[in-house]
Scaffold this motif. Structure first.
Motif, PDB file in Angstrom:
ATOM      1  N   UNK A  89       8.390  -1.896  -2.244  1.00 50.44           N
ATOM      2  CA  UNK A  89       7.744  -2.620  -3.559  1.00 50.44           C
ATOM      3  C   UNK A  89       7.700  -0.852  -4.482  1.00 50.44           C
ATOM      4  N   UNK A 115     -13.342   1.191 -13.101  1.00 47.78           N
ATOM      5  CA  UNK A 115     -13.666   2.482 -12.892  1.00 47.78           C
ATOM      6  C   UNK A 115     -13.602   3.607 -14.179  1.00 47.78           C
ATOM      7  N   UNK A 127       6.682   4.383  -9.795  1.00 46.34           N
ATOM      8  CA  UNK A 127       7.342   3.536 -10.825  1.00 46.34           C
ATOM      9  C   UNK A 127       7.532   4.796 -11.819  1.00 46.34           C
ATOM     10  N   UNK A 173      -0.698  -2.082  -1.667  1.00 45.59           N
ATOM     11  CA  UNK A 173       0.249  -1.669  -2.830  1.00 45.59           C
ATOM     12  C   UNK A 173      -0.093  -2.029  -4.224  1.00 45.59           C
ATOM     13  N   UNK A 174      -1.160  -2.898  -4.390  1.00 41.17           N
ATOM     14  CA  UNK A 174      -1.567  -3.354  -5.750  1.00 41.17           C
ATOM     15  C   UNK A 174      -2.715  -2.899  -6.489  1.00 41.17           C
ATOM     16  N   UNK A 175      -3.786  -3.005  -5.746  1.00 39.82           N
ATOM     17  CA  UNK A 175      -5.348  -2.711  -6.049  1.00 39.82           C
ATOM     18  C   UNK A 175      -5.568  -1.119  -6.474  1.00 39.82           C
ATOM     19  N   UNK A 176      -6.204  -0.889  -7.223  1.00 43.46           N
ATOM     20  CA  UNK A 176      -6.904   0.424  -7.365  1.00 43.46           C
ATOM     21  C   UNK A 176      -8.265   0.342  -6.382  1.00 43.46           C
ATOM     22  N   UNK A 177      -8.804   1.409  -6.210  1.00 43.04           N
ATOM     23  CA  UNK A 177     -10.291   1.362  -5.597  1.00 43.04           C
ATOM     24  C   UNK A 177     -11.463   1.328  -6.457  1.00 43.04           C
ATOM     25  N   UNK A 178     -12.597   0.235  -6.141  1.00 45.10           N
ATOM     26  CA  UNK A 178     -13.320   0.431  -6.799  1.00 45.10           C
ATOM     27  C   UNK A 178     -14.528   1.422  -6.332  1.00 45.10           C
ATOM     28  N   UNK A 179     -15.497   1.867  -7.156  1.00 46.69           N
ATOM     29  CA  UNK A 179     -16.636   2.642  -6.793  1.00 46.69           C
ATOM     30  C   UNK A 179     -17.321   2.004  -5.697  1.00 46.69           C
ATOM     31  N   UNK A 212      -7.904   6.887  -9.208  1.00 45.33           N
ATOM     32  CA  UNK A 212      -8.738   5.728  -8.981  1.00 45.33           C
ATOM     33  C   UNK A 212      -8.175   4.838  -7.812  1.00 45.33           C
ATOM     34  N   UNK A 213      -7.322   5.423  -6.925  1.00 47.29           N
ATOM     35  CA  UNK A 213      -7.071   4.470  -5.775  1.00 47.29           C
ATOM     36  C   UNK A 213      -5.786   3.649  -5.778  1.00 47.29           C
ATOM     37  N   UNK A 214      -5.132   3.553  -7.005  1.00 44.53           N
ATOM     38  CA  UNK A 214      -3.788   2.632  -6.952  1.00 44.53           C
ATOM     39  C   UNK A 214      -2.682   3.481  -6.599  1.00 44.53           C
ATOM     40  N   UNK A 224      -7.325  -0.633   1.407  1.00 45.08           N
ATOM     41  CA  UNK A 224      -7.448  -0.642   0.067  1.00 45.08           C
ATOM     42  C   UNK A 224      -7.498  -2.192  -0.443  1.00 45.08           C
ATOM     43  N   UNK A 225      -8.263  -2.594  -1.469  1.00 38.97           N
ATOM     44  CA  UNK A 225      -9.301  -1.737  -2.324  1.00 38.97           C
ATOM     45  C   UNK A 225     -10.593  -1.345  -1.687  1.00 38.97           C
ATOM     46  N   UNK A 239       0.643   2.550  -6.053  1.00 38.42           N
ATOM     47  CA  UNK A 239       2.002   2.191  -6.503  1.00 38.42           C
ATOM     48  C   UNK A 239       2.507   2.778  -7.891  1.00 38.42           C
ATOM     49  N   UNK A 278     -10.261  -3.898 -11.949  1.00 33.15           N
ATOM     50  CA  UNK A 278     -11.018  -2.654 -10.947  1.00 33.15           C
ATOM     51  C   UNK A 278     -10.600  -1.504 -11.939  1.00 33.15           C
TER      52      UNK A 278
END
Lengths: 582, 317
Positions: B32, A390, A321, B276-282, A313-315, B199-200, A317, A386
């Motif tokens: 990170x 999703x 980990x 580095x942080x967020x997922x991607x919305x649709x 879903x695009x994350x 991103x995102x 990082x 987010x």
């Protein structure tokens, strides 16, 4: 006695005493033989109308009986098709067998009873050439279209040296490529309807989002998924055929690589089945060591799932980990077994070695390390708005659908149905452990994730108990068929020396019989159905893997969603292509 | 003709900064994500991007036989030229500007949004399904963010009373606009992420499902240009945020250019952290977010700003 089970009486009443014959097996699973005409009505009865029904088609396969010396039935029985059903109410398996002769290899299809029978029947057709009348698309599933013969038949060669040398000319490449072209009409699909021309998107076999060599042909209206045709078999390595050519002992490393993220977890059902055939009781210490390693691998596998799911879903990082954490598990595995992903370390009758000095320190360190990391990941992934947007409400299915399609494991528990084979049919001493079976409610991508994350915490609990209560004693059974056998007396006693020599050079000859053993593996229920002819190698190895039915269900739960959702669904289903194709 | 050396210098430094930014991003992502990042080429891996550029330049210049050749070549050039052209109105210091247009903001919005064409054209010209879906997503995304992107700046324009970027910076002598325009800076930052397809909001690229989206078929330096365009875009958007909301070059003691540079770097780091942080919305979620949350929020911001300005004026008269 098995013969007196109420369900068998019920069946005899309904289908006549001759139509339902009971067969003895080593694993105590009620096994009946029925004639071809009553297959569909009998299975439908068992699924729908029986008092305590058998709603799940757990597995379905066939056996080529032609070379079998200890054939349970008459000589005209050259092929047997086996339906393995499961009843949750009874907590009981039921095996239904149909005998076929090689001049008439056809059966009525049960796809009308179970939708999941679709792929199982295609696989049986592919591997044995048994056709199913009324099947909507009876064609090869695992082998390429151009393949000649049916590989799991006994007369099909198993080694490249038994065949003509392999050659791949440019024309062959062309032909094979042409055969891979997708033709919507073959699958009863329309290229366009009144309003719209569909796009057929070829996702895979080499694609970043499919977690392996899976090909999905997606029928799209804009970005909305109309239908999907999965094409599997690119990872097929003939694991079942290999079983017939390896000794009972040397087959162990092959099992590691079935669900290649599960490591020793795969060895467990195979060995449980072999040990049941041989009548070996595994010593307590070996059982607890097995449980500890299996649970470590469950965490390792779930960590890979967790990271790749977030990546789907695009994350970017989390995956790093989680792989770092997995590496810590491998450090423990390496200290104990010497291997990492596929240690091949369990043995018939126990494990390869005792635990090394200092193992408690390693395990304790990990048990202290992971919980805080897991709660950090909750904040990073599961509680991310987010991520929730999703995954919530995407790829949803009900408990009923899950059972219809043969879904087990976290995918089943995410629908709210608490079923874990470690609890309901404990093996390897799981009944002595204190742990919970996490469930969720909605059966969507998010809930499947929740269940797995909680499962990691429960696995940590189990490992903690292994650490605390590790029993003393031997790590291999004192049994003539335990492999490799104990060597302590061989230097005093020629009989045990001879025995040791034979068991090590040829491998043990496991007593004849049929047996199945299942475990709650990382992705669902993994089961081995073994047939021994009394030889040093299996007569037939059937591997029932959880990923196979799960992937078959993907088109159903993806319809109507967007293309991006398909990736979330694939990630949440958590499959391994080697586990699908075997 | 004193502008020419300045332009050449500007172009040179922009390209260097983007190349450095790529390295900084990869190193920071490495930190990170508990790994190293590129650390082999040059001290600390600083020459990694140079090595990558050499590799890209010496690769076969491949154009797929099924592609629309002219448009296929044109598409990556559009994004780089659009972004570079936008820098013409950016004041790096009190007198460090190529063209001090009195409609600076409008010019910038107009030219920088041309880069969306490059995505649509690349997606179309590639004649491949993944690229096409990526291109269409790019177009859909543009419609949803361009509206509130422009409107979110109008508060600043009202406060400064000018479209000229230099006037806007000078109007922040006493108070940076990020304080009265707190909502505006938030909205513009989100729009800037969408504009640069980071991103995102990297939905046209969405490597999980679309392989590489609109540039799936690109390789070699043509792919490199898309990459360069993206990082130049980050530099542009960061400079813009600094100019519009954080007082541009203004600051005590240090020379203006140093202040400008420092502020811009901080904003650029924020862009990287997002990745580095967020997922991607649709993409439907992003569009809904744009129209149902961001646009109303922008309009409210605009109304409140206007009301406050009118009230203050009333007091004066």
């Amino acid at each position: 006695m098995i013969r007196d089970l109420p369900i068998l009486n019920e069946l005899r009443l309904k289908f006549g005493t001759n139509g339902v014959q009971v067969e003895e097996t080593r694993d105590g699973v009620p096994t009946i033989r029925v004639d071809r005409a009553s297959v569909v009505p009998l299975l439908r009865f068992l699924k729908q109308d029986a008092e305590q029904p058998y709603p799940m088609l757990f597995d379905m396969t066939a056996i080529d009986e032609r070379n079998r010396k200890t054939r349970p039935m008459e000589a005209s029985n050259e092929f047997t098709v086996t339906y393995q059903l499961f009843s949750f109410v009874r907590n009981q398996d039921l095996r239904v067998k149909v005998a076929l002769s090689s001049d008439d290899l056809a059966l009525p299809s049960v796809t009308s009873v179970w939708p999941s029978a679709n792929w199982y029947e295609r696989e049986v057709w592919d591997m044995f050439g048994i056709s199913f009348n009324g099947h909507p698309h009876l064609r090869r599933l695992l082998m390429p279209k151009s393949w000649e013969g049916h590989p799991l038949r006994k007369d099909h060669p198993a080694r490249a040296t038994e065949m003509t040398p392999f050659e791949l000319t440019d024309e062959d490449v062309e032909t094979e490529q042409d055969l891979l072209k997708f033709n919507p009409e073959d699958w009863g699909m329309q290229r366009k309807d009144d309003h719209i021309e569909y796009m057929f998107l070829n996702l895979g076999p080499a694609h970043t989002g499919t977690h392996g060599i899976l090909r999905l042909v997606v029928q799209l209206a804009g970005e909305r998924i109309v239908d999907i045709v999965p094409d599997i078999g690119f990872h097929h390595r003939a694991a079942e055929k290999m079983g017939e050519r390896q000794t009972w002992h040397t087959y162990i490393p092959y099992t590691d690589r079935i669900d290649y993220l599960g490591g020793v977890m795969n060895e467990l059902p195979y060995l449980l089945a072999v040990e049941r055939l041989a009548g070996i009781r595994v010593p307590a210490r070996a059982e607890v060591i097995r449980v500890m390693l299996a649970e470590l691998f469950r965490i390792a596998s779930h960590l890979v799932w967790y990271g790749t799911f977030a990546q789907d879903v695009g994350q970017l990082s989390p995956v790093f980990y989680m792989f770092t954490d997995r590496e810590r598990i491998f450090r423990i595995i390496e200290a104990i077994t010497g291997g990492r992903m596929h240690p091949g370390w369990f043995r018939i009758g126990g494990v390869a070695h005792d635990l090394p000095v200092g193992w408690t320190h390693l395990v304790r360190e990990f048990l202290e390390y992971l919980p805080s990391r897991l709660s950090e990941y909750d904040d990073l992934v599961l509680r991310n708005p987010i991520f929730q947007a999703r995954t919530k409400g995407v790829g949803r299915y009900s408990t009923q659908e899950a059972i219809d399609w043969g879904v087990t494991g976290p995918g089943l528990r995410a629908t709210g149905f608490s079923w874990d084979f470690r609890k309901t049919q404990p093996y390897s001493g799981y009944e002595q452990f204190d742990f919970d079976v996490p469930t969720a409610v909605n059966g969507d991508c998010y809930d499947r994730g929740l269940v797995r994350v909680e499962e990691m915490r429960q696995s940590l609990r189990i490992i903690g108990q292994c650490l605390e209560y590790m029993p003393e004693g031997p790590t291999k059974a004192d049994h003539p068929l335990a492999t490799p056998p104990n060597k302590d007396r061989t230097l005093q006693d020629i009989e045990t020396l001879i025995h040791h020599f034979l068991a090590v050079s040829w491998g043990p000859a496991i007593p004849a019989g049929e047996v199945m053993a299942k475990v709650e593996a990382t992705k669902g229920c993994n089961a081995y159905y073994l047939i021994s002819d009394g030889a040093p190698w299996p007569y037939r190895v059937r591997i029932r893997t959880p990923s196979f039915p799960h992937i078959q269900m993907v088109p159903l739960i993806s319809k109507g969603h967007l293309l991006a959702d398909l990736l979330a669904i694939l990630g949440s289903v958590d499959f391994v292509l080697a586990d699908v194709d075997r | 003709m004193k502008a020419l050396p300045f332009i050449v210098l500007l172009l040179g430094s922009l390209l260097t900064i983007s190349a450095l930014l790529i390295w900084v991003e990869r190193r920071l992502l490495g930190q990170w994500q508990e790994r190293y990042g590129p650390n082999r080429v040059g001290p600390g891996g600083i020459l990694q991007t140079a090595a990558d550029v050499i590799k890209l330049l010496t690769k076969e210049d491949w154009i797929p036989p099924f592609a629309d050749k002219t448009v296929f070549i044109l598409a990556p050039a559009v994004v780089v030229s659009a972004v570079l052209l936008s820098f013409a109105v950016v004041p790096f210091g009190p007198s460090l500007v190529v063209a001090d247009l009195n409609i600076g903001i409008l010019f910038l919005l107009a030219v920088s949004s041309l880069s969306a064409y490059s995505i649509v054209l690349a997606g179309w010209a590639s004649n491949s399904k993944y690229a096409l879906i990526g291109g269409l997503r790019g177009a859909a995304q543009m419609f949803s963010y361009e509206v509130y992107m422009g409107l979110s700046l109008m508060g600043v324009v009202m406060l400064a009373g000018s479209f000229r970027l230099r006037d806007i910076v000078e109007a922040q002598q006493n108070l940076w606009f990020c304080i009265p325009q707190l909502l505006g800076v938030g909205i513009f930052f989100i729009a800037a992420l969408a504009e640069t397809h980071r991103l995102p909001f990297d939905i046209p690229e969405a490597e999980a499902e679309l392989v590489a989206g609109y540039h799936t078929e690109y390789s070699g330096m043509k792919f490199g240009l898309f990459f360069l365009g993206e990082y130049l875009g980050i530099v542009l958007m960061s400079s813009l945020i600094v100019i519009l909301f954080f007082g541009g070059w203004q600051g005590p003691w240090l020379p203006p250019l140093v202040w400008f540079g420092t502020k811009t770097v901080v904003v650029m780091m924020l862009f990287l952290l997002m990745r580095a942080t967020f997922p991607r919305p649709r993409f439907d979620q992003l569009i809904a977010f744009g129209w149902t949350i961001m646009l109303p929020a922008t309009l409210i911001n605009l109304l409140v700003t206007a009301a406050v300005i009118l009230m203050n004026r009333h007091d004066v008269s």
